[in-house]
Design a protein around this motif. Sequence first.
Motif, PDB file in Angstrom:
ATOM      1  N   SER A  71       0.834  -1.215   0.000  1.00  0.00           N
ATOM      2  CA  SER A  71       0.000   0.000   0.000  1.00  0.00           C
ATOM      3  C   SER A  71       0.861   1.254   0.000  1.00  0.00           C
ATOM      4  O   SER A  71       0.455   2.294  -0.506  1.00  0.00           O
ATOM      5  CB  SER A  71      -0.903   0.025   1.239  1.00  0.00           C
ATOM      6  OG  SER A  71      -1.717  -1.120   1.272  1.00  0.00           O
ATOM      7  N   TRP A 202      -0.520   6.578  -6.363  1.00  0.00           N
ATOM      8  CA  TRP A 202      -1.670   6.058  -5.618  1.00  0.00           C
ATOM      9  C   TRP A 202      -1.292   5.615  -4.203  1.00  0.00           C
ATOM     10  O   TRP A 202      -2.150   5.353  -3.375  1.00  0.00           O
ATOM     11  CB  TRP A 202      -2.283   4.868  -6.358  1.00  0.00           C
ATOM     12  CG  TRP A 202      -1.234   3.891  -6.850  1.00  0.00           C
ATOM     13  CD1 TRP A 202      -0.692   3.852  -8.097  1.00  0.00           C
ATOM     14  CD2 TRP A 202      -0.578   2.859  -6.093  1.00  0.00           C
ATOM     15  NE1 TRP A 202       0.271   2.865  -8.178  1.00  0.00           N
ATOM     16  CE2 TRP A 202       0.354   2.238  -6.965  1.00  0.00           C
ATOM     17  CE3 TRP A 202      -0.683   2.402  -4.791  1.00  0.00           C
ATOM     18  CZ2 TRP A 202       1.165   1.190  -6.543  1.00  0.00           C
ATOM     19  CZ3 TRP A 202       0.126   1.351  -4.375  1.00  0.00           C
ATOM     20  CH2 TRP A 202       1.050   0.753  -5.248  1.00  0.00           C
ATOM     21  N   THR A 204       0.100   5.156  -0.331  1.00  0.00           N
ATOM     22  CA  THR A 204      -0.146   5.912   0.912  1.00  0.00           C
ATOM     23  C   THR A 204       1.190   6.222   1.593  1.00  0.00           C
ATOM     24  O   THR A 204       1.535   5.623   2.606  1.00  0.00           O
ATOM     25  CB  THR A 204      -1.040   5.100   1.864  1.00  0.00           C
ATOM     26  OG1 THR A 204      -0.475   3.795   2.005  1.00  0.00           O
ATOM     27  CG2 THR A 204      -2.438   4.962   1.322  1.00  0.00           C
ATOM     28  N   LYS A 207      -0.008  12.070   3.140  1.00  0.00           N
ATOM     29  CA  LYS A 207      -0.715  13.072   2.327  1.00  0.00           C
ATOM     30  C   LYS A 207       0.134  14.330   2.166  1.00  0.00           C
ATOM     31  O   LYS A 207       0.778  14.786   3.104  1.00  0.00           O
ATOM     32  CB  LYS A 207      -2.049  13.421   2.978  1.00  0.00           C
ATOM     33  CG  LYS A 207      -2.907  14.331   2.102  1.00  0.00           C
ATOM     34  CD  LYS A 207      -4.151  14.794   2.824  1.00  0.00           C
ATOM     35  CE  LYS A 207      -4.867  15.885   2.023  1.00  0.00           C
ATOM     36  NZ  LYS A 207      -3.992  16.981   1.581  1.00  0.00           N
ATOM     37  N   ARG A 211      -2.390  17.168  -3.277  1.00  0.00           N
ATOM     38  CA  ARG A 211      -3.370  16.162  -3.696  1.00  0.00           C
ATOM     39  C   ARG A 211      -4.269  15.763  -2.528  1.00  0.00           C
ATOM     40  O   ARG A 211      -3.966  16.059  -1.371  1.00  0.00           O
ATOM     41  CB  ARG A 211      -2.677  14.918  -4.261  1.00  0.00           C
ATOM     42  CG  ARG A 211      -1.806  14.215  -3.248  1.00  0.00           C
ATOM     43  CD  ARG A 211      -1.464  12.806  -3.703  1.00  0.00           C
ATOM     44  NE  ARG A 211      -0.552  12.156  -2.771  1.00  0.00           N
ATOM     45  CZ  ARG A 211      -0.928  11.596  -1.625  1.00  0.00           C
ATOM     46  NH1 ARG A 211      -2.196  11.617  -1.245  1.00  0.00           N
ATOM     47  NH2 ARG A 211      -0.038  11.034  -0.847  1.00  0.00           N
ATOM     48  N   ARG A 213      -6.544  12.720  -0.335  1.00  0.00           N
ATOM     49  CA  ARG A 213      -6.081  11.532   0.365  1.00  0.00           C
ATOM     50  C   ARG A 213      -6.018  10.334  -0.581  1.00  0.00           C
ATOM     51  O   ARG A 213      -6.903  10.151  -1.416  1.00  0.00           O
ATOM     52  CB  ARG A 213      -7.037  11.203   1.518  1.00  0.00           C
ATOM     53  CG  ARG A 213      -6.915  12.138   2.700  1.00  0.00           C
ATOM     54  CD  ARG A 213      -7.630  11.544   3.891  1.00  0.00           C
ATOM     55  NE  ARG A 213      -9.047  11.365   3.613  1.00  0.00           N
ATOM     56  CZ  ARG A 213      -9.837  10.515   4.284  1.00  0.00           C
ATOM     57  NH1 ARG A 213      -9.340   9.782   5.247  1.00  0.00           N
ATOM     58  NH2 ARG A 213     -11.113  10.404   3.986  1.00  0.00           N
ATOM     59  N   ASN A 214      -4.989   9.506  -0.451  1.00  0.00           N
ATOM     60  CA  ASN A 214      -4.940   8.225  -1.159  1.00  0.00           C
ATOM     61  C   ASN A 214      -5.533   7.152  -0.253  1.00  0.00           C
ATOM     62  O   ASN A 214      -5.102   7.010   0.897  1.00  0.00           O
ATOM     63  CB  ASN A 214      -3.490   7.849  -1.493  1.00  0.00           C
ATOM     64  CG  ASN A 214      -2.976   8.600  -2.700  1.00  0.00           C
ATOM     65  OD1 ASN A 214      -3.755   9.218  -3.434  1.00  0.00           O
ATOM     66  ND2 ASN A 214      -1.669   8.548  -2.913  1.00  0.00           N
TER      67      ASN A 214
END
Lengths: 360, 183
Positions: A71, A202, A204, A207, A211, A213-214
Amino acid sequence: MKELRLMKGNEAVAEAAIRAGCDGYFGYPITPQSEVMEYLMYQEPHKTTGMVVLQAESEVAAINMVYGGASCGKRVMTSSSSPGISLKQEGISYIAGAELPCLIVNVVRGGPGLGTIQPAQSDYFQSTKGGGHGDYRLLVLAPASVQEMADFAGLGFELAFKYRNPVLILSDGVIGQMMEKVELQPHQPRFTKEEIKANTPWATYGKTDDRGRNIITSLDLDSHKQEKHVTHLAEKYQAMEENEVRYEEFQTEDAEYLIVAYGSSARISQKAVDIARAKGIKVGLLRPITLFPFPKKPLAKLATQVKGILSVEMSLGQMVEDVKLAVECKIKVEHFGRYGGIIPTPDEVVAALEQKIIGG
Amino acid sequence: MTEEIIIAGFGGQGVLSMGKILAYSGIMQNQEVSWMPSYGPEMRGGTANVTVVLSDERISSPVINSYDTAIILNQQSMDKFVDTVKPGGLLIYDPNGITHHPERKDINIYTIEASEEAGKQGLMKTFNMIVLGGFLKLKPLIQPEFIHKGLEKSLPARHHKLIPENEKAIEVGKELIKAVQLV
C-alpha cells in the motif's frame, strides 16, 4: 566478470530479491521453502540495503504485512509452501482487489491438507484460477531452474508494478531444494521516497498539500462502482494475455507429438524428449513459463502440426484442462502425472507418451 | 560428456557436502552442474542421498532414474540403488557395514575402505573426501586445481585451514580404491 554461484532455488530467489531492491520480506517457515527466510535472515540485508526481513506470527499476518507494505508503494514479498499459501489466500484476494503490486513465492509440496513435504505441482488451479474469492487473476511465473528462480524475482517485481497486481512465482520442492549454477544480477537500489511519489502516485506515503487523500481498499458498497472496478481488472488481465505470455519450445520444429510441462516436470520431460528421440519418436516440448497468461496461441499453432499432446504435471491433472482449451479439443490430449510427493522419472514420461498418445 | 552420479549413505557421513564440493568444483571447471538432495522423511529417518550431474551441456533433468556412477555408503542405500546403475556403469562402496554385497555382473564394482582408514588416521571428518578421492581416481573428471577452488567455495572461510587436510584425504582415497569386478 560474471558472478557465478552454486545455490539452492530457495536461496537464489532470496538473494535475487535483495538485489532487485526489495524493501521487505514477511514470512513464516514451512518445508520445502524455509531456506528463503533462513537465507535472508543470515544475509542481514537491513545492514546493507535497508531491506526488512521479518518472521511473522503466522502466514495470515505475513500476507497482511505484505498488503500494508505494498500500500505504501514498497517492493514487498512473501513466500511459503502449499498449506501456507492456502492460509494467505484471503490476503491475496484483497491485494488483487486493491490493485497492489507484490511478489509471492509458492514452493509447492504435495497436498491436499498438510499432505507431504515432497515436491508436487498440485496448486496449479489455486494459482491460475484464483485461490481466493472473487474475479481476479495472479500473473504466474513458473521457473524451471535455479537461474529462473533468481531471474523471476526481479521480473516479478517489474510486472507487479507494471500491472499493479500480485505476481506469483509457482515453484516446487525440486526447484527450491536443488542447487545449480546461478549468474546473479547486479544490485539495484531500493525505491527512494521521490521515486515512490513519482511512480506510484496512488500509494499511501503520507498526504501532501498538492493532492487529496490516497485510500487503499478492496471494498466498494456501490455495486455499480464495483462492477466498473472489476471490468477495469478484466482489462488488465486482457492486457497481460496480450503482452506477457512467455514460453519455451524444445525440439518442436519437426515434432509429430508434443509434451507440455512446466517447472521441474519440464526438466524431466526434456530428458524424456531426448530418450524418445533416441528411439526414433519425433516428440517436442512446450514449456509454459507464464501459467497465467497461458501460452494458448503457440499451443493452438502446434496442434495443427502434431498428432497428440501429453500434458505432464505432478498432479492428478490440472494444467491439462488449459491445454485442452487452448487446442479446443481438436486433437488428442492426455495427462500423465505422479503426485503426493512422487517425482516422475524421464522413463515413465516416455512410457506414458507411448501408451497414452502414440499407442492409444 | 555428461556424468550422472548418486551418492547415498547415512546422514552425517557428509554425503550432501561431498556432492556440493563435486558440483562447485564442476562450476569452477566451467561445467554445467546440478545437485538434487533427498530432503524428505527418508533424510529424517537417517539416510541421505544426493544426485549430482556434471555436464558440458545444459542439463535437462536433475531427477534421474539410472546413473553412470553410484557411490554407496550403507546397506539401505545399496538395496535402493544397486539396480539403478546403468549397465557398464560404476559402483563404488564402502564395505564397512555392508552385509549383502552387490551381485550384478554387468557393472564395474570397486570397494573403498574409507571409514576404516579414516578411523585409523583419525580423519573421521574427511571420510567423505577419501571416498571422493576414490571416485576421482577412477573418473578424473575434475582437475585437482578446480577441486581446490571447489573446496574454497564450499567451505566457509573459517574452515579454509582444513582444505589441506581434505586434499590429503582425497589423495588417500586414490590409493585406497580397489577393483572387485571389471566388465
